[in-house]
Design a protein around this motif. Structure first.
Motif, PDB file in Angstrom:
ATOM      1  N   GLY A 477     -72.263 -13.842  -0.401  1.00  0.00           N
ATOM      2  CA  GLY A 477     -72.927 -14.844  -1.236  1.00  0.00           C
ATOM      3  C   GLY A 477     -72.920 -14.478  -2.707  1.00  0.00           C
ATOM      4  O   GLY A 477     -73.504 -15.176  -3.534  1.00  0.00           O
ATOM      5  N   LYS A 478     -72.233 -13.361  -3.061  1.00  0.00           N
ATOM      6  CA  LYS A 478     -72.212 -12.939  -4.469  1.00  0.00           C
ATOM      7  C   LYS A 478     -70.813 -13.083  -5.043  1.00  0.00           C
ATOM      8  O   LYS A 478     -70.598 -13.785  -6.023  1.00  0.00           O
ATOM      9  CB  LYS A 478     -72.698 -11.495  -4.603  1.00  0.00           C
ATOM     10  CG  LYS A 478     -74.177 -11.389  -4.328  1.00  0.00           C
ATOM     11  CD  LYS A 478     -74.697  -9.982  -4.547  1.00  0.00           C
ATOM     12  CE  LYS A 478     -76.088  -9.841  -3.987  1.00  0.00           C
ATOM     13  NZ  LYS A 478     -76.186  -8.911  -2.870  1.00  0.00           N
ATOM     14  N   SER A 479     -69.851 -12.389  -4.411  1.00  0.00           N
ATOM     15  CA  SER A 479     -68.493 -12.515  -4.958  1.00  0.00           C
ATOM     16  C   SER A 479     -67.689 -13.489  -4.092  1.00  0.00           C
ATOM     17  O   SER A 479     -67.645 -13.353  -2.857  1.00  0.00           O
ATOM     18  CB  SER A 479     -67.814 -11.151  -5.014  1.00  0.00           C
ATOM     19  OG  SER A 479     -67.891 -10.551  -3.745  1.00  0.00           O
ATOM     20  N   TYR A 480     -67.125 -14.437  -4.764  1.00  0.00           N
ATOM     21  CA  TYR A 480     -66.351 -15.482  -4.074  1.00  0.00           C
ATOM     22  C   TYR A 480     -64.860 -15.194  -4.215  1.00  0.00           C
ATOM     23  O   TYR A 480     -64.374 -14.895  -5.308  1.00  0.00           O
ATOM     24  CB  TYR A 480     -66.711 -16.863  -4.622  1.00  0.00           C
ATOM     25  CG  TYR A 480     -67.990 -17.368  -3.988  1.00  0.00           C
ATOM     26  CD1 TYR A 480     -67.946 -18.256  -2.913  1.00  0.00           C
ATOM     27  CD2 TYR A 480     -69.224 -16.917  -4.426  1.00  0.00           C
ATOM     28  CE1 TYR A 480     -69.115 -18.695  -2.298  1.00  0.00           C
ATOM     29  CE2 TYR A 480     -70.398 -17.340  -3.822  1.00  0.00           C
ATOM     30  CZ  TYR A 480     -70.332 -18.234  -2.748  1.00  0.00           C
ATOM     31  OH  TYR A 480     -71.482 -18.655  -2.128  1.00  0.00           O
ATOM     32  N   ILE A 481     -64.131 -15.292  -3.111  1.00  0.00           N
ATOM     33  CA  ILE A 481     -62.711 -14.962  -3.087  1.00  0.00           C
ATOM     34  C   ILE A 481     -61.921 -16.276  -3.043  1.00  0.00           C
ATOM     35  O   ILE A 481     -62.158 -17.104  -2.147  1.00  0.00           O
ATOM     36  CB  ILE A 481     -62.396 -14.104  -1.838  1.00  0.00           C
ATOM     37  CG1 ILE A 481     -63.263 -12.836  -1.889  1.00  0.00           C
ATOM     38  CG2 ILE A 481     -60.911 -13.782  -1.708  1.00  0.00           C
ATOM     39  CD1 ILE A 481     -63.531 -12.230  -0.537  1.00  0.00           C
ATOM     40  N   PRO A 482     -61.018 -16.486  -4.008  1.00  0.00           N
ATOM     41  CA  PRO A 482     -60.276 -17.749  -4.027  1.00  0.00           C
ATOM     42  C   PRO A 482     -59.417 -17.908  -2.771  1.00  0.00           C
ATOM     43  O   PRO A 482     -58.823 -16.942  -2.302  1.00  0.00           O
ATOM     44  CB  PRO A 482     -59.386 -17.636  -5.268  1.00  0.00           C
ATOM     45  CG  PRO A 482     -59.922 -16.500  -6.063  1.00  0.00           C
ATOM     46  CD  PRO A 482     -60.654 -15.598  -5.126  1.00  0.00           C
ATOM     47  N   VAL A 483     -59.362 -19.123  -2.252  1.00  0.00           N
ATOM     48  CA  VAL A 483     -58.530 -19.417  -1.075  1.00  0.00           C
ATOM     49  C   VAL A 483     -57.318 -20.259  -1.494  1.00  0.00           C
ATOM     50  O   VAL A 483     -56.206 -20.058  -1.010  1.00  0.00           O
ATOM     51  CB  VAL A 483     -59.349 -20.164   0.007  1.00  0.00           C
ATOM     52  CG1 VAL A 483     -58.486 -20.489   1.222  1.00  0.00           C
ATOM     53  CG2 VAL A 483     -60.553 -19.340   0.416  1.00  0.00           C
ATOM     54  N   GLY A 484     -57.545 -21.196  -2.393  1.00  0.00           N
ATOM     55  CA  GLY A 484     -56.433 -22.023  -2.846  1.00  0.00           C
ATOM     56  C   GLY A 484     -56.940 -23.200  -3.642  1.00  0.00           C
ATOM     57  O   GLY A 484     -58.150 -23.453  -3.682  1.00  0.00           O
ATOM     58  N   LYS A 485     -56.025 -23.901  -4.309  1.00  0.00           N
ATOM     59  CA  LYS A 485     -56.446 -25.112  -5.017  1.00  0.00           C
ATOM     60  C   LYS A 485     -55.455 -26.239  -4.783  1.00  0.00           C
ATOM     61  O   LYS A 485     -54.265 -25.988  -4.536  1.00  0.00           O
ATOM     62  CB  LYS A 485     -56.721 -24.860  -6.483  1.00  0.00           C
ATOM     63  CG  LYS A 485     -55.577 -24.380  -7.326  1.00  0.00           C
ATOM     64  CD  LYS A 485     -56.116 -24.176  -8.735  1.00  0.00           C
ATOM     65  CE  LYS A 485     -55.000 -23.988  -9.731  1.00  0.00           C
ATOM     66  NZ  LYS A 485     -55.489 -23.865 -11.090  1.00  0.00           N
ATOM     67  N   VAL A 486     -55.959 -27.453  -4.860  1.00  0.00           N
ATOM     68  CA  VAL A 486     -55.164 -28.641  -4.534  1.00  0.00           C
ATOM     69  C   VAL A 486     -55.364 -29.653  -5.654  1.00  0.00           C
ATOM     70  O   VAL A 486     -56.492 -29.822  -6.139  1.00  0.00           O
ATOM     71  CB  VAL A 486     -55.631 -29.248  -3.180  1.00  0.00           C
ATOM     72  CG1 VAL A 486     -54.809 -30.477  -2.825  1.00  0.00           C
ATOM     73  CG2 VAL A 486     -55.553 -28.213  -2.056  1.00  0.00           C
ATOM     74  N   ASN A 487     -54.301 -30.343  -6.041  1.00  0.00           N
ATOM     75  CA  ASN A 487     -54.404 -31.368  -7.087  1.00  0.00           C
ATOM     76  C   ASN A 487     -55.285 -32.526  -6.600  1.00  0.00           C
ATOM     77  O   ASN A 487     -55.084 -33.027  -5.495  1.00  0.00           O
ATOM     78  CB  ASN A 487     -53.031 -31.952  -7.422  1.00  0.00           C
ATOM     79  CG  ASN A 487     -52.060 -30.890  -7.838  1.00  0.00           C
ATOM     80  OD1 ASN A 487     -51.442 -30.268  -6.976  1.00  0.00           O
ATOM     81  ND2 ASN A 487     -51.939 -30.664  -9.124  1.00  0.00           N
ATOM     82  N   THR A 488     -56.208 -32.948  -7.442  1.00  0.00           N
ATOM     83  CA  THR A 488     -57.118 -34.024  -7.015  1.00  0.00           C
ATOM     84  C   THR A 488     -56.375 -35.324  -6.732  1.00  0.00           C
ATOM     85  O   THR A 488     -56.793 -36.100  -5.877  1.00  0.00           O
ATOM     86  CB  THR A 488     -58.197 -34.284  -8.080  1.00  0.00           C
ATOM     87  OG1 THR A 488     -57.557 -34.471  -9.349  1.00  0.00           O
ATOM     88  CG2 THR A 488     -59.192 -33.147  -8.166  1.00  0.00           C
ATOM     89  N   ASN A 489     -55.253 -35.551  -7.424  1.00  0.00           N
ATOM     90  CA  ASN A 489     -54.597 -36.855  -7.248  1.00  0.00           C
ATOM     91  C   ASN A 489     -54.087 -37.058  -5.814  1.00  0.00           C
ATOM     92  O   ASN A 489     -53.840 -38.177  -5.395  1.00  0.00           O
ATOM     93  CB  ASN A 489     -53.483 -37.084  -8.280  1.00  0.00           C
ATOM     94  CG  ASN A 489     -52.437 -36.009  -8.248  1.00  0.00           C
ATOM     95  OD1 ASN A 489     -52.735 -34.864  -7.918  1.00  0.00           O
ATOM     96  ND2 ASN A 489     -51.204 -36.351  -8.572  1.00  0.00           N
ATOM     97  N   LEU A 490     -53.968 -35.952  -5.042  1.00  0.00           N
ATOM     98  CA  LEU A 490     -53.505 -36.083  -3.661  1.00  0.00           C
ATOM     99  C   LEU A 490     -54.565 -36.699  -2.752  1.00  0.00           C
ATOM    100  O   LEU A 490     -54.283 -37.074  -1.622  1.00  0.00           O
ATOM    101  CB  LEU A 490     -53.074 -34.719  -3.122  1.00  0.00           C
ATOM    102  CG  LEU A 490     -51.882 -34.116  -3.869  1.00  0.00           C
ATOM    103  CD1 LEU A 490     -51.610 -32.695  -3.419  1.00  0.00           C
ATOM    104  CD2 LEU A 490     -50.637 -34.975  -3.667  1.00  0.00           C
ATOM    105  N   LEU A 491     -55.785 -36.795  -3.246  1.00  0.00           N
ATOM    106  CA  LEU A 491     -56.882 -37.330  -2.428  1.00  0.00           C
ATOM    107  C   LEU A 491     -57.467 -38.618  -3.026  1.00  0.00           C
ATOM    108  O   LEU A 491     -58.434 -39.156  -2.511  1.00  0.00           O
ATOM    109  CB  LEU A 491     -57.999 -36.268  -2.382  1.00  0.00           C
ATOM    110  CG  LEU A 491     -58.900 -36.204  -1.171  1.00  0.00           C
ATOM    111  CD1 LEU A 491     -58.086 -35.844   0.059  1.00  0.00           C
ATOM    112  CD2 LEU A 491     -60.001 -35.165  -1.379  1.00  0.00           C
ATOM    113  N   SER A 492     -56.907 -39.090  -4.125  1.00  0.00           N
ATOM    114  CA  SER A 492     -57.547 -40.180  -4.876  1.00  0.00           C
ATOM    115  C   SER A 492     -57.459 -41.514  -4.139  1.00  0.00           C
ATOM    116  O   SER A 492     -56.696 -41.671  -3.184  1.00  0.00           O
ATOM    117  CB  SER A 492     -56.860 -40.327  -6.233  1.00  0.00           C
ATOM    118  OG  SER A 492     -55.552 -40.854  -6.027  1.00  0.00           O
TER     119      SER A 492
END
Ligand code: 6LW
Length: 529
Positions: A477-492
């Motif tokens: 709950g303190k250090s967050y580990i990145p998993v990935g990111k996705v372009n918002t336009n793919l869900l618009s």
């Protein structure tokens, strides 16, 4: 403060009443997030507003306001399965475009369940309480509205002919109905079909200074949306189009760079001080021409300057920062960031998908937990998947939850989703021994990341910006580990289609087989950024 009271006393001595003392400016949207097709009515000094809800349950949120600017949700019109059959309704089916009105001590909410029986109304004396069972109206079409004339007659208007096929709509159809039974007393008569814009829809009728005003939306609910108005001395017409139509649109050059687009589907209300206002829908593009937060509820002042025709905010466009006098502002307390799940029912923010299978949701206020049980229904089915979501109502936000889930079967999953519909969603989920970032893009299922995880408890987080959804997790709950990111336009909405907006959803599924594992959610945080 003393100065303020002195000014009030001075104004009072001059005979200017305190109630006319107004303030300047407000921010649009007045109700951010997926709250489309707003309809509004006033009773005394209280305003009530309702929105479309499509496949979500409960249906038709009801908001209350004292000033038209600050709104607080007080309930839903459709809270029982008997009022709102949504079984297997496809995304953006279900509840279209309600109208709310007050007549002889009762509130009426008239609406279409496009995939579950057509047009009906429900009534109540208390809009924050339970509403009646549906009274079905045997007139087809969509976007129904109701109007009571001074002679006591009840009129019903819907869009289209007797089918729900939007391509065969033939304008606004008016009939007289029996208010007790909902049955038509007269045959429907087409009264106006707008100024030639595509998809003439969303009618509301008002009587003012001896005229019946019929206001509609045209142009479709995308970038070409607009509001037009006509009037007649007789309710059946002929209706004369306003010379300055459209009275509201951002589809012209004057609106092309505006951060607000798709202005349309409106309703009018006169406040207790005599001022007129329009509520309407619009959306905020956030990534090129893509929008994700749905069609939202907006407000604009209306004047009647020329020959009794209305003007919306002067020139028919609006801004995010509106500078105009308002009613005295009565804001509500800000919502807490954390939902601790310490109630036996979800707060009004939360929605199920379709009619929920109640046994799959355990509200455990004693231990402050929301416990979800996956059914055989998967996240990709237009069915009652175990899901509880709240709207993404800000473009930039952070959502975090803590879930404990120890599945023993590889089909079992639970997690946090960025959800447009069953065909378009991004899921940060826990399954047997691992964490997945799974993306559903139409028929494509893509696993963006797979991370082995042994712990039962895991913090899941989504950060939203105009361009990206970023997913991360934490074990402490303190250090967050990145998993990935996705372009918002793919869900618009522009990519996924439909009439809704993005939800942040807690879910569980057994994917083909009822799940034995329970997903225990401790809390859910949502912060606007
Ligand atoms: C609604 C129609 C519309 O019935 O979209 O924007 C449809 N307006 O009036 C669904 O919200």
């Amino acid at each position: 403060m003393k100065q303020f009271f002195r000014s009030v006393i001075f104004l009072s001595l001059l005979g200017i009443s305190f109630s006319t003392f107004s303030q300047s400016g407000f921010k649009n949207p007045v109700i951010p997030g997926f709250y489309p097709d707003p309809s509004v009515c006033r009773v005394g000094e209280d305003f009530y507003l309702v929105n479309s809800s499509f496949e979500y349950f409960p249906g038709v949120p009801v908001f209350h306001s004292k000033d038209l600017v600050n709104w607080e949700q007080i309930g839903y019109c459709l809270t029982r399965d008997s009022q709102l059959p949504l079984a297997k309704c496809p995304a953006s089916g279900g509840i279209f475009a309600p109208t709310i009105r007050y007549h002889n001590g009762l509130f009426y909410m008239v609406v279409t369940n496009i995939t579950g029986g057509g047009n009906f109304f429900v009534t109540t004396a208390d809009p924050a309480g339970e509403w009646s069972e549906p009274v079905w109206v045997n007139q087809g079409g969509i976007d129904p509205t109701i109007f009571w004339d001074e002679d006591g007659k009840s009129y019903f208007i819907s869009v289209g002919n007797q089918s729900f096929d939007p391509s065969s709509r033939d304008g606004m159809l008016l009939s007289e109905i029996d208010l007790k039974t909902g049955k038509r007393i007269t045959q429907p008569v087409p009264i106006w079909n707008g100024t030639g814009g595509r998809y003439a829809e969303g009618p509301h009728i008002y009587k003012k200074d001896g005229y019946y005003y019929l206001m509609i939306a045209e142009g479709g609910t995308e970038y070409g949306h607009k509001v037009t108005i006509s009037r007649s001395k007789y309710i059946y017409g002929p209706y004369e189009s306003c010379p300055s139509n459209p009275i509201l649109t951002h589809s012209n050059q004057s609106g092309q760079s505006n951060p607000i687009q798709g202005t349309g589907h409106a309703d009018l209300v006169q406040a207790q001080d005599g001022s007129w206002w329009m509520v309407f829908l619009a959306f905020r593009p956030q990534n090129g021409t893509h929008h994700l937060t749905g069609r939202e509820s907006y407000l604009a002042p209306v004047s009647w300057p020329v020959n009794g025709w209305p003007a919306v905010n002067g020139n028919g466009t609006v801004t995010t920062k509106m500078s105009c006098p308002t009613l005295p502002l009565k804001p509500f307390a800000a919502k807490p960031i954390r939902d601790e799940f310490n109630d036996s029912t979800p707060s009004f923010d939360w929605n199920y998908l379709r009619n929920p299978i109640r046994e799959n949701y355990i509200f455990d206020p004693k231990n402050s937990k929301l416990i979800l049980k996956g059914s055989s229904v998967s996240c990709n089915q237009a069915d009652a998947v175990t899901f509880l979501g709240r709207r993404q109502d800000q473009i930039s936000f952070q959502a975090t939850t803590l879930v404990s889930f120890s599945p023993t079967n590889g089909n079992e999953e639970a997690g946090l989703s960025t959800w447009m519909n069953e065909r378009y969603h991004l899921d940060l989920l826990k399954t047997k021994g691992k964490l997945l970032l799974r993306c559903q893009f139409g028929v494509i299922t893509h696993i963006e990341k797979e991370i082995p995880v042994k712990a039962s408890s895991i913090y899941l987080r989504i950060d939203g910006t105009p361009e990206f959804y970023s997913f991360s997790y934490s074990l402490d709950g303190k250090s967050y580990i990145p998993v990935g990111k996705v372009n918002t336009n793919l869900l618009s909405t522009e990519t996924a289609g439909g009439f809704t907006g993005v939800f942040l959803g807690l879910f569980a599924s057994g994917n083909g087989k009822a799940s034995q594992a329970l997903a225990e959610f401790d809390w859910f945080d949502y912060v606007a950024k």
